[in-house]
Design a protein around this motif. Sequence first.
Motif, PDB file in Angstrom:
ATOM      1  N   ILE A  91       0.414 -23.697  15.329  1.00 60.39           N
ATOM      2  CA  ILE A  91       0.880 -23.893  16.714  1.00 60.39           C
ATOM      3  C   ILE A  91       0.559 -25.281  17.267  1.00 60.39           C
ATOM      4  O   ILE A  91       1.433 -25.945  17.822  1.00 60.39           O
ATOM      5  N   PRO A  92      -0.670 -25.778  17.091  1.00 63.08           N
ATOM      6  CA  PRO A  92      -0.962 -27.104  17.634  1.00 63.08           C
ATOM      7  C   PRO A  92      -0.076 -28.201  17.064  1.00 63.08           C
ATOM      8  O   PRO A  92       0.151 -29.214  17.712  1.00 63.08           O
ATOM      9  N   PHE A  93       0.443 -27.993  15.825  1.00 61.86           N
ATOM     10  CA  PHE A  93       1.357 -28.982  15.252  1.00 61.86           C
ATOM     11  C   PHE A  93       2.739 -28.856  15.876  1.00 61.86           C
ATOM     12  O   PHE A  93       3.462 -29.837  16.019  1.00 61.86           O
ATOM     13  N   ALA A  94       3.103 -27.623  16.222  1.00 63.08           N
ATOM     14  CA  ALA A  94       4.466 -27.370  16.694  1.00 63.08           C
ATOM     15  C   ALA A  94       4.619 -27.698  18.176  1.00 63.08           C
ATOM     16  O   ALA A  94       5.674 -28.148  18.616  1.00 63.08           O
ATOM     17  N   VAL A  95       3.529 -27.474  18.934  1.00 64.34           N
ATOM     18  CA  VAL A  95       3.611 -27.683  20.380  1.00 64.34           C
ATOM     19  C   VAL A  95       3.390 -29.156  20.704  1.00 64.34           C
ATOM     20  O   VAL A  95       2.518 -29.802  20.123  1.00 64.34           O
ATOM     21  N   SER A  96       4.177 -29.696  21.633  1.00 65.96           N
ATOM     22  CA  SER A  96       3.964 -31.073  22.071  1.00 65.96           C
ATOM     23  C   SER A  96       2.581 -31.186  22.723  1.00 65.96           C
ATOM     24  O   SER A  96       2.200 -30.333  23.528  1.00 65.96           O
ATOM     25  N   PRO A  97       1.820 -32.237  22.378  1.00 62.13           N
ATOM     26  CA  PRO A  97       0.460 -32.368  22.933  1.00 62.13           C
ATOM     27  C   PRO A  97       0.451 -32.344  24.469  1.00 62.13           C
ATOM     28  O   PRO A  97      -0.499 -31.840  25.068  1.00 62.13           O
ATOM     29  N   GLY A 140      -1.810 -30.029  26.821  1.00 62.80           N
ATOM     30  CA  GLY A 140      -2.656 -30.506  27.908  1.00 62.80           C
ATOM     31  C   GLY A 140      -2.370 -29.763  29.203  1.00 62.80           C
ATOM     32  O   GLY A 140      -3.288 -29.342  29.918  1.00 62.80           O
ATOM     33  N   LEU A 141      -1.077 -29.571  29.493  1.00 64.78           N
ATOM     34  CA  LEU A 141      -0.686 -28.859  30.727  1.00 64.78           C
ATOM     35  C   LEU A 141      -1.217 -27.425  30.729  1.00 64.78           C
ATOM     36  O   LEU A 141      -1.696 -26.927  31.741  1.00 64.78           O
ATOM     37  N   LEU A 142      -1.124 -26.763  29.566  1.00 65.40           N
ATOM     38  CA  LEU A 142      -1.610 -25.385  29.452  1.00 65.40           C
ATOM     39  C   LEU A 142      -3.093 -25.314  29.790  1.00 65.40           C
ATOM     40  O   LEU A 142      -3.551 -24.443  30.527  1.00 65.40           O
ATOM     41  N   TYR A 143      -3.861 -26.270  29.236  1.00 61.36           N
ATOM     42  CA  TYR A 143      -5.303 -26.285  29.503  1.00 61.36           C
ATOM     43  C   TYR A 143      -5.569 -26.545  30.985  1.00 61.36           C
ATOM     44  O   TYR A 143      -6.466 -25.959  31.574  1.00 61.36           O
ATOM     45  N   LEU A 144      -4.739 -27.427  31.578  1.00 62.23           N
ATOM     46  CA  LEU A 144      -4.894 -27.746  32.996  1.00 62.23           C
ATOM     47  C   LEU A 144      -4.630 -26.503  33.841  1.00 62.23           C
ATOM     48  O   LEU A 144      -5.359 -26.193  34.788  1.00 62.23           O
ATOM     49  N   LEU A 145      -3.576 -25.753  33.444  1.00 63.90           N
ATOM     50  CA  LEU A 145      -3.230 -24.534  34.177  1.00 63.90           C
ATOM     51  C   LEU A 145      -4.332 -23.491  34.083  1.00 63.90           C
ATOM     52  O   LEU A 145      -4.623 -22.784  35.035  1.00 63.90           O
ATOM     53  N   LEU A 146      -4.948 -23.390  32.895  1.00 59.81           N
ATOM     54  CA  LEU A 146      -5.974 -22.359  32.680  1.00 59.81           C
ATOM     55  C   LEU A 146      -7.317 -22.765  33.268  1.00 59.81           C
ATOM     56  O   LEU A 146      -7.981 -21.990  33.956  1.00 59.81           O
ATOM     57  N   VAL A 200      -9.911 -30.692  20.292  1.00 62.28           N
ATOM     58  CA  VAL A 200     -10.184 -29.632  19.318  1.00 62.28           C
ATOM     59  C   VAL A 200      -8.913 -28.840  19.053  1.00 62.28           C
ATOM     60  O   VAL A 200      -8.551 -28.556  17.911  1.00 62.28           O
ATOM     61  N   PHE A 201      -8.192 -28.516  20.146  1.00 66.94           N
ATOM     62  CA  PHE A 201      -6.948 -27.750  20.005  1.00 66.94           C
ATOM     63  C   PHE A 201      -5.942 -28.499  19.133  1.00 66.94           C
ATOM     64  O   PHE A 201      -5.384 -27.951  18.185  1.00 66.94           O
TER      65      PHE A 201
END
Lengths: 378, 294
Positions: free
Chosen positions: B113-119, B123-129, B159-160
């Motif tokens: 997943i980390p390779f497939a998802v745009s960085p 980052g936005l996901l982490y910001l949201l969480l 790390v992600f």
Amino acid sequence: MSITVDGINKRFGKFQALNNVSLDIPEGKLTALLGPSGSGKTTLLRIIAGLESADSGQISFSGQDVTGLHVRDRNIGFVFQHYALFRHMTVAQNIAFGLDSLPRKQRPSKTDIQKRVRELLELIQLPHLAQRYPAQLSGGQKQRVALARSIATQPKILLLDEPFGALDAKVRKDLRRWLRNLHDEFDFTSIFVTHDQEEALELSDQVVVMSQGQVEQVNEPIELYARPASRFVFDFLGQVNVISGQVKQGSLSQGTAWVTLPGVQHKGDAQLYLRPHEVRLATAPVAHANLPLRIEAVSLIGSEVRVELRPEGWQSEGSDNIWEVGISHAECNSQRPTRGDLRYAVPQVGHLFTGNDAQPATVNWAEAELAPRVRLIS
Amino acid sequence: MASTRARSSRSLQHRRVGDSPAIKWLLIGIAIAVTAGLLIMPLVVIFSEALSSGWSTFADNLLDQYTLHAIGLTLFVAALTVPLNLVFGVALAWLVTRFRFPGRKLLITLIDIPFAVSPVVAGLLYLLLYGRNGWIGSWLADYDIQLMFSWPGIVMVTVFVTCPFVARELIPLMQQQGSEEEEAGVVLGASGWRIFRTITLPNIKWALIYGVVLTNARAVGEFGAVSVVAGSIRGQTNTLPLHVELLYQDYNVVGAFTSASLLAGIAVFTLAAKGFVEWRQARTLIRLQAQETA
């Protein structure tokens, strides 16, 4: 140490690998687990070792329940099919691994371990290869190192998974003899898994024939070969010639072919099983049998000559519809069998299966024959 | 007639199907042009721009306090990320190659997943969480814990983004090697730790180093995810890649290229290390094969 297997069941998903298997392995004997692939023999061996756990049932060594005991604490020797030598360790380090792994209190001193490794290297006749890595060894050498490694901690039980499966014929034969000597010398209770009936019959004191997760028959090699208890065991222990037909008035017939069955009371469907060495070939029918066959091929198999024949005017059981008869070189030279010749099979000893009855009846014509011939069975 | 046939058969011996010289040289030409234009030229430009105002300016730019801080923060993040993903990668590879369980195949796919998802999305996901108004972040804020716009957030997204590297290197190797050697170790009475240390680790050593080198390269150079969660506070949450952008926006082109040359230097060093590891692996293999045939 004797081994008792009691009511072992094992499933892999929907596949029943072992179905209520019970077995007694006597102390000090070399036992073969023989069966086709998928018969559960390797699974049983791994459960005895403790590498796999059974769904139900019990394993005991010398009457002591070891079912819950970790493989680490069972103190068994195990030889893997592909040797599983540690590729980053030298031969000497491989052999020393078990001793190095002992708890500090039981562990011998460094010099004692080195001495023991030297002894084992002498035993497997490879002291000059102590500093080599596994990738630098031949198959036979790897197998011997694997054996030395497994017996370094002096286990009482030695388990071998297809020990000669990946070796060529010559090396295989040497190693078999060597393993037999090793077993006799060290007084192990050994079990080895094989799908090669010849290997099982040659090497073991006792053969356990397995099929579809169940034990078919347990016996000494000679008894097993002479008196197979079921059609499966008969088929599995080498080539067999079969004629099936109707039994009437003490004689089995199919079309024009027939054979008398001295001492048989049965009526109805039956199959007669004959080993290649239990049949002779004649140029004319004899009093007790009329089984015409035409020669398909004559091939030289080492010390024996194998004649393949096709039934003439009747059908053999089995997909290839071929009978095989083994004759000696002397017979071959005097009779000169040639492709296309007509011959008559003369049964000497046969095994009659009737209906669904698993146990066959042995039929013996040799005693009834007017001029009995003594034949050495190779 | 016969001689023509002999000649043509001789020339055929030299040439295999699909081995036409015209196509071969055309492909080689394209490869050289693309490599020079897209890879080598930019690398040369970075260093020449960084040094365009002389060595002393280069040194001044390098020793600027904000640049030094950015270097420090980048190395700090890498120093935390690499060991974390080393342990995680080994554990994950061990899990999926040594155990059979439902969902195993799915897990192997999820690793990517980390390779497939745009960085940036990561980052936005982490910001949201974890942001101040995020699901977990607002709860943490009650305890006065702030993850985003500080170094823990940078470490988390790094790390992600880099977590697949070690596992990806190990899984195929460990699958191919199988677990027989470890089983042999257990039968011989070795403890789990002893088996890992003396059997598993030596067998996966070079693949592990290779994975670490790749993880480190990515951890140092990550821009997208970090830029979302770091906030680029000069002297506080500014990593080296973010610093390059900041300097460039300040019209300090030479300064930007100086920092960029550092990153390029790390990249070149990583490639050299990677090349060395590959060479070592190949050499071990060749040596073993040579001994096998000897």
